[in-house]
Write a protein that holds these residues in place. Structure first.
Motif: not given
Length: 267
Positions: A36-53
């Motif tokens: 969220l902090r980075l999204s003040q300047r950038f479009y940020v997509v955050i990803a889990n590793l497989p099977g982690v949720s």
């Protein structure tokens, strides 16, 4: 076809993109405030590793087990990453991001790792990783008692931090206890044991920044910074008072370092 990597996006899609990859067993929510902090300047997509949720519905809808083959995992991440993005990976996510950036550089503008090492375990000419015996003991604990293994991992991550107890409590709140996927935990550990990206690290032909914690008990900042001569495009910054999760412990400095790095390397 439904993506096998769970993601979450923040910010304006027209802004320059950042792709954040989380670490072993830790869901993307642990990096949400940072994103969220980075999204003040950038479009940020955050990803889990497989099977982690933390999403029980996501886990229940996953009909195919998580694949931790490094090449298959790389393709899964590329599939959900924004085009022309700066990749930022934490711990195991950082190691995988190095692999992608070295082998599929057309997919990555530049690379930042957080508390990542070319090799997590000790190898020939790499003495400061975790010993194989200690790693196998931890892997056995995760296999027989995943919840105890995750609690142990949280304590290892926080060890050395300035506010260790508070950090442990914070990290524990993100553990996917109700959505544990044993095959994801075991598969991730197998990858962590086998993955050695020293060669990829040296071959990176794009800007790469590595943020390390001076108090990190899992990744030796001293060992990684000694590798600065292997790649002329590499920069290493040690945050002296941080342990394994500098993006929580010193969010301001991490954001400042990343913004300055991207600005300096953007035409």
């Amino acid at each position: 076809m439904r993506a096998r990597i769970e993601t979450e996006a923040f910010g304006n899609p027209s802004d320059q993109a950042i792709f954040l990859v989380s670490g072993w067993a830790m869901p993307k929510e642990v990096m949400r405030a940072f994103a969220l902090r980075l999204s003040q300047r950038f479009y940020v997509v955050i990803a889990n590793l497989p099977g982690v949720s933390l999403d029980e519905q996501w886990i229940s809808r996953s009909r195919i087990g998580p694949n931790y083959d490094i090449d298959a995992l790389s393709e899964q991440l590329i599939d959900v990453a924004p085009a022309d993005a700066w990749w930022i990976g934490w711990s195991l996510g950082g190691m995988v991001s190095v692999y992608v950036a070295a082998r599929r550089s057309s997919q990555v503008l530049g690379l930042v790792t957080l508390s990542a090492s070319p090799s997590f375990i000790q190898r020939e000419n790499w003495p400061n990783g975790m010993s194989v015996d200690d790693f196998e003991a931890f892997s056995s604990l995760v296999d027989t008692s995943p919840e105890q293994g995750l609690q142990r991992f949280v304590m290892l991550q926080a060890k050395g931090a300035k506010n260790e107890r508070a950090l442990i409590k914070q990290l524990q709140s993100f553990l996917p206890i109700n959505t544990l996927n044993r095959s994801a935990l075991v598969g991730g550990l197998r990858l962590l044991k086998s993955l050695d990206v020293r060669r990829e690290w040296s071959l990176l032909d794009l800007p790469n920044l590595h943020l390390l914690g001076g108090k990190d008990r899992l990744v030796s900042a001293e060992t990684v910074t000694q590798q600065t001569d292997v790649n002329p495009l590499q920069q290493c910054v040690v945050l002296p008072h941080c342990a394994h999760q500098s993006f929580i412990e010193d969010e301001d400095t991490c954001v400042q370092q990343i913004e300055s790095f991207i600005d300096a390397n953007t035409p």
